[in-house]
Structures are given as structure tokens and as C-alpha cells.
Scaffold this motif. Sequence first.
Motif, PDB file in Angstrom:
ATOM      1  N   HIS A 182       0.701  -1.367  -0.589  1.00 25.05           N
ATOM      2  CA  HIS A 182      -0.059  -0.348   0.065  1.00 25.05           C
ATOM      3  C   HIS A 182       0.666   1.256  -0.083  1.00 25.05           C
ATOM      4  O   HIS A 182       0.725   2.136  -0.707  1.00 25.05           O
ATOM      5  CB  HIS A 182      -1.079  -0.192   1.197  1.00 25.05           C
ATOM      6  CG  HIS A 182      -1.995   1.094   1.218  1.00 25.05           C
ATOM      7  ND1 HIS A 182      -1.772   2.424   1.973  1.00 25.05           N
ATOM      8  CD2 HIS A 182      -3.007   1.795   0.679  1.00 25.05           C
ATOM      9  CE1 HIS A 182      -2.864   2.943   2.297  1.00 25.05           C
ATOM     10  NE2 HIS A 182      -3.375   2.828   1.035  1.00 25.05           N
ATOM     11  N   VAL A 183       1.625   0.916   1.067  1.00 24.31           N
ATOM     12  CA  VAL A 183       2.915   2.427   0.724  1.00 24.31           C
ATOM     13  C   VAL A 183       3.615   2.328  -0.583  1.00 24.31           C
ATOM     14  O   VAL A 183       3.629   3.272  -0.827  1.00 24.31           O
ATOM     15  CB  VAL A 183       3.137   2.196   1.689  1.00 24.31           C
ATOM     16  CG1 VAL A 183       5.125   3.546   1.975  1.00 24.31           C
ATOM     17  CG2 VAL A 183       3.279   2.691   3.427  1.00 24.31           C
ATOM     18  N   LEU A 184       4.095   1.591  -0.771  1.00 23.00           N
ATOM     19  CA  LEU A 184       5.060   1.390  -2.584  1.00 23.00           C
ATOM     20  C   LEU A 184       3.543   1.659  -3.211  1.00 23.00           C
ATOM     21  O   LEU A 184       4.594   2.295  -4.597  1.00 23.00           O
ATOM     22  CB  LEU A 184       5.909   0.269  -2.602  1.00 23.00           C
ATOM     23  CG  LEU A 184       6.756   0.185  -1.618  1.00 23.00           C
ATOM     24  CD1 LEU A 184       7.377  -1.710  -1.897  1.00 23.00           C
ATOM     25  CD2 LEU A 184       7.974   1.059  -2.086  1.00 23.00           C
ATOM     26  N   ALA A 185       2.674   1.872  -3.678  1.00 28.90           N
ATOM     27  CA  ALA A 185       1.513   1.829  -3.817  1.00 28.90           C
ATOM     28  C   ALA A 185       0.977   3.486  -4.716  1.00 28.90           C
ATOM     29  O   ALA A 185      -0.028   4.425  -5.220  1.00 28.90           O
ATOM     30  CB  ALA A 185       0.820   1.365  -4.186  1.00 28.90           C
ATOM     31  N   ALA A 186       1.774   4.196  -3.487  1.00 23.92           N
ATOM     32  CA  ALA A 186       1.263   5.728  -3.722  1.00 23.92           C
ATOM     33  C   ALA A 186       1.655   6.940  -4.809  1.00 23.92           C
ATOM     34  O   ALA A 186       1.246   7.243  -5.023  1.00 23.92           O
ATOM     35  CB  ALA A 186       2.047   6.270  -2.132  1.00 23.92           C
ATOM     36  N   PRO A 187       2.945   6.603  -5.690  1.00 26.47           N
ATOM     37  CA  PRO A 187       2.217   7.062  -6.870  1.00 26.47           C
ATOM     38  C   PRO A 187       1.502   6.176  -7.443  1.00 26.47           C
ATOM     39  O   PRO A 187       1.561   7.291  -8.694  1.00 26.47           O
ATOM     40  CB  PRO A 187       4.242   6.766  -7.015  1.00 26.47           C
ATOM     41  CG  PRO A 187       4.647   6.097  -6.339  1.00 26.47           C
ATOM     42  CD  PRO A 187       3.869   5.552  -4.881  1.00 26.47           C
ATOM     43  N   LEU A 188       1.016   5.993  -7.615  1.00 24.16           N
ATOM     44  CA  LEU A 188       0.013   5.520  -8.811  1.00 24.16           C
ATOM     45  C   LEU A 188      -1.637   6.191  -7.955  1.00 24.16           C
ATOM     46  O   LEU A 188      -1.828   6.494  -9.488  1.00 24.16           O
ATOM     47  CB  LEU A 188      -0.555   3.605  -8.320  1.00 24.16           C
ATOM     48  CG  LEU A 188       0.760   2.808  -8.513  1.00 24.16           C
ATOM     49  CD1 LEU A 188      -0.759   1.491  -8.030  1.00 24.16           C
ATOM     50  CD2 LEU A 188       1.033   3.152 -10.125  1.00 24.16           C
ATOM     51  N   SER A 189      -1.427   7.046  -7.130  1.00 25.06           N
ATOM     52  CA  SER A 189      -2.830   7.372  -7.045  1.00 25.06           C
ATOM     53  C   SER A 189      -2.637   9.172  -7.563  1.00 25.06           C
ATOM     54  O   SER A 189      -3.020   9.984  -7.590  1.00 25.06           O
ATOM     55  CB  SER A 189      -2.886   7.986  -5.387  1.00 25.06           C
ATOM     56  OG  SER A 189      -1.644   8.563  -4.609  1.00 25.06           O
ATOM     57  N   PHE A 190      -1.357   9.489  -8.087  1.00 27.01           N
ATOM     58  CA  PHE A 190      -0.523  10.620  -8.941  1.00 27.01           C
ATOM     59  C   PHE A 190      -1.246  10.785  -9.950  1.00 27.01           C
ATOM     60  O   PHE A 190      -1.754  11.513 -11.220  1.00 27.01           O
ATOM     61  CB  PHE A 190       0.374  10.779  -8.905  1.00 27.01           C
ATOM     62  CG  PHE A 190       1.355  11.368  -7.180  1.00 27.01           C
ATOM     63  CD1 PHE A 190       0.547  12.610  -6.790  1.00 27.01           C
ATOM     64  CD2 PHE A 190       2.183  10.650  -6.879  1.00 27.01           C
ATOM     65  CE1 PHE A 190       1.196  12.632  -5.551  1.00 27.01           C
ATOM     66  CE2 PHE A 190       2.393  10.859  -6.095  1.00 27.01           C
ATOM     67  CZ  PHE A 190       2.077  12.441  -5.086  1.00 27.01           C
TER      68      PHE A 190
ATOM     69  N   GLY B 115      -4.162   8.476 -10.938  1.00 27.11           N
ATOM     70  CA  GLY B 115      -5.383   8.871 -10.372  1.00 27.11           C
ATOM     71  C   GLY B 115      -6.334   7.148 -11.007  1.00 27.11           C
ATOM     72  O   GLY B 115      -7.720   6.722 -10.642  1.00 27.11           O
ATOM     73  N   LEU B 116      -5.152   5.743 -10.416  1.00 21.38           N
ATOM     74  CA  LEU B 116      -5.434   4.995  -9.238  1.00 21.38           C
ATOM     75  C   LEU B 116      -5.804   4.939  -8.609  1.00 21.38           C
ATOM     76  O   LEU B 116      -4.789   5.392  -7.500  1.00 21.38           O
ATOM     77  CB  LEU B 116      -4.257   4.051  -9.895  1.00 21.38           C
ATOM     78  CG  LEU B 116      -4.110   4.083 -11.818  1.00 21.38           C
ATOM     79  CD1 LEU B 116      -3.445   2.932 -12.395  1.00 21.38           C
ATOM     80  CD2 LEU B 116      -5.096   3.599 -12.657  1.00 21.38           C
ATOM     81  N   ASP B 117      -6.662   3.475  -7.700  1.00 19.45           N
ATOM     82  CA  ASP B 117      -7.013   3.626  -7.189  1.00 19.45           C
ATOM     83  C   ASP B 117      -5.368   2.323  -5.842  1.00 19.45           C
ATOM     84  O   ASP B 117      -5.607   1.262  -6.209  1.00 19.45           O
ATOM     85  CB  ASP B 117      -8.085   2.436  -6.791  1.00 19.45           C
ATOM     86  CG  ASP B 117      -8.584   2.786  -4.870  1.00 19.45           C
ATOM     87  OD1 ASP B 117      -8.108   3.976  -3.759  1.00 19.45           O
ATOM     88  OD2 ASP B 117      -9.212   2.633  -4.884  1.00 19.45           O
ATOM     89  N   ARG B 118      -4.065   3.436  -5.242  1.00 20.31           N
ATOM     90  CA  ARG B 118      -3.680   2.401  -4.736  1.00 20.31           C
ATOM     91  C   ARG B 118      -3.836   1.238  -3.782  1.00 20.31           C
ATOM     92  O   ARG B 118      -3.712   0.422  -3.644  1.00 20.31           O
ATOM     93  CB  ARG B 118      -2.207   2.885  -3.985  1.00 20.31           C
ATOM     94  CG  ARG B 118      -3.093   3.478  -2.808  1.00 20.31           C
ATOM     95  CD  ARG B 118      -2.101   4.823  -2.136  1.00 20.31           C
ATOM     96  NE  ARG B 118      -2.187   5.310  -1.257  1.00 20.31           N
ATOM     97  CZ  ARG B 118      -1.245   5.540  -0.169  1.00 20.31           C
ATOM     98  NH1 ARG B 118      -0.012   5.578  -0.787  1.00 20.31           N
ATOM     99  NH2 ARG B 118      -1.580   6.288   0.931  1.00 20.31           N
ATOM    100  N   ARG B 119      -5.170   1.473  -3.176  1.00 16.43           N
ATOM    101  CA  ARG B 119      -5.631   0.587  -1.990  1.00 16.43           C
ATOM    102  C   ARG B 119      -6.459  -0.511  -2.588  1.00 16.43           C
ATOM    103  O   ARG B 119      -5.989  -1.949  -2.355  1.00 16.43           O
ATOM    104  CB  ARG B 119      -7.126   1.284  -1.563  1.00 16.43           C
ATOM    105  CG  ARG B 119      -6.633   1.813  -0.244  1.00 16.43           C
ATOM    106  CD  ARG B 119      -7.873   2.318   0.413  1.00 16.43           C
ATOM    107  NE  ARG B 119      -9.042   3.734  -0.464  1.00 16.43           N
ATOM    108  CZ  ARG B 119      -9.619   3.386  -0.373  1.00 16.43           C
ATOM    109  NH1 ARG B 119     -10.632   3.975   0.640  1.00 16.43           N
ATOM    110  NH2 ARG B 119     -10.589   4.746  -1.622  1.00 16.43           N
ATOM    111  N   ARG B 120      -7.578  -0.272  -4.255  1.00 13.52           N
ATOM    112  CA  ARG B 120      -7.683  -1.819  -5.122  1.00 13.52           C
ATOM    113  C   ARG B 120      -6.014  -2.695  -5.435  1.00 13.52           C
ATOM    114  O   ARG B 120      -6.265  -3.184  -5.186  1.00 13.52           O
ATOM    115  CB  ARG B 120      -8.045  -0.707  -5.831  1.00 13.52           C
ATOM    116  CG  ARG B 120      -8.639  -2.117  -6.990  1.00 13.52           C
ATOM    117  CD  ARG B 120      -9.792  -1.699  -8.095  1.00 13.52           C
ATOM    118  NE  ARG B 120     -11.329  -0.859  -7.234  1.00 13.52           N
ATOM    119  CZ  ARG B 120     -11.825  -0.809  -8.232  1.00 13.52           C
ATOM    120  NH1 ARG B 120     -11.978  -0.212  -9.202  1.00 13.52           N
ATOM    121  NH2 ARG B 120     -13.748  -0.371  -6.535  1.00 13.52           N
ATOM    122  N   ALA B 121      -5.239  -1.504  -5.770  1.00 17.52           N
ATOM    123  CA  ALA B 121      -3.896  -2.673  -5.933  1.00 17.52           C
ATOM    124  C   ALA B 121      -3.274  -3.394  -5.668  1.00 17.52           C
ATOM    125  O   ALA B 121      -2.956  -4.043  -5.157  1.00 17.52           O
ATOM    126  CB  ALA B 121      -3.278  -1.353  -7.007  1.00 17.52           C
TER     127      ALA B 121
END
Length: 154
Positions: free
Chosen positions: A65-73, A75-81
Motif C-alpha cells: 500500500h505504501v509503495l503504491a502511493a505514486p499510483l494515486s498521482f 489517478g489509480l486507486d492504490r488501495r485496490r491495487a
Amino acid sequence: MLLLALVLVYGWSVPGQYLWPHGWSPTQEGLLAGGIQALRLVGIVLSLQWLLGGMAREALFEGMHVLAAPLSFLGLDRRRAALRLALTLAYADRFLDERPGWRRLWRALSDDREWDAGVPLALQWPPSALGPRQRALLSAILLGVIATLVLMLR
């Protein structure tokens, strides 16, 4: 066997000095490059085994969840990823525990019915906040990646 095949493919595909005087001979440079690549692959597998073996599923989910933080930039949902990755790991664990044959595995994957992993996921949501050490480490990694990219562009 796979590592030996990797070394041999490099041996015959990388140009260099032949081991014996024949056109079909492997090269010294190729075998060396293949050996180095095989050692890199072994290092990656061992480090992943060490990391996944000593980490609880909840901690792994928080890390994703932490490493997927750039996905929110983007427009993707990092929680879902992160949740999809956690579920993928649960399915992979089940397959590795069962060790089904290829035919059974193919039937299970191609079946249209919904498939239950049967592995309960004890995930804490929302993930706990990062501590100061974790923020400093992630910042150092990010700065290292940026510095590497800048040096590569020069």
C-alpha cells in the motif's frame, strides 16, 4: 537446470573470444556474462525468499500500500491495487500448497465459475501510518532513484 541454460544461452549469443577454435564454440565473455546474470537471479530469488519468509501478510499488505502511493498521482486507486496484489499472493500460496497437475490447474483457471481461494485474509484496514524511520527510508530510496535517473540522462 534453468541457470545452466541461462549460462549456455549467453555463452553462445554474446560475441567474444571462443573457448576452442571453432565457429560453434561458446565465448568466454558470454559464459562470464551468463554466470553473472545467473548469480543476479539467484540473489533476487534468495532476497525475495528472505523478505517474504520473515514478513507477516499484514505487513506485506501495508508495504504494498505504501509503495503504491505514486499510483494515486496517476489517478489509480492504490488501495485496490494493493488488495489485488494481496489476493494474488493468497491464490499463489494456495496453488503452491496444493501443487496441482497442469491439467487440473488449467481447468481451474479456465473455469467460468467463481473460484474461492479458501485462504482467509486477515488484513488491517486502513494500514497503520508510517513512522519517522520509514518515511526517512522511503525518502532516501526516492532520492536515490531520482539521482540515478539524473545521472543516466547525462
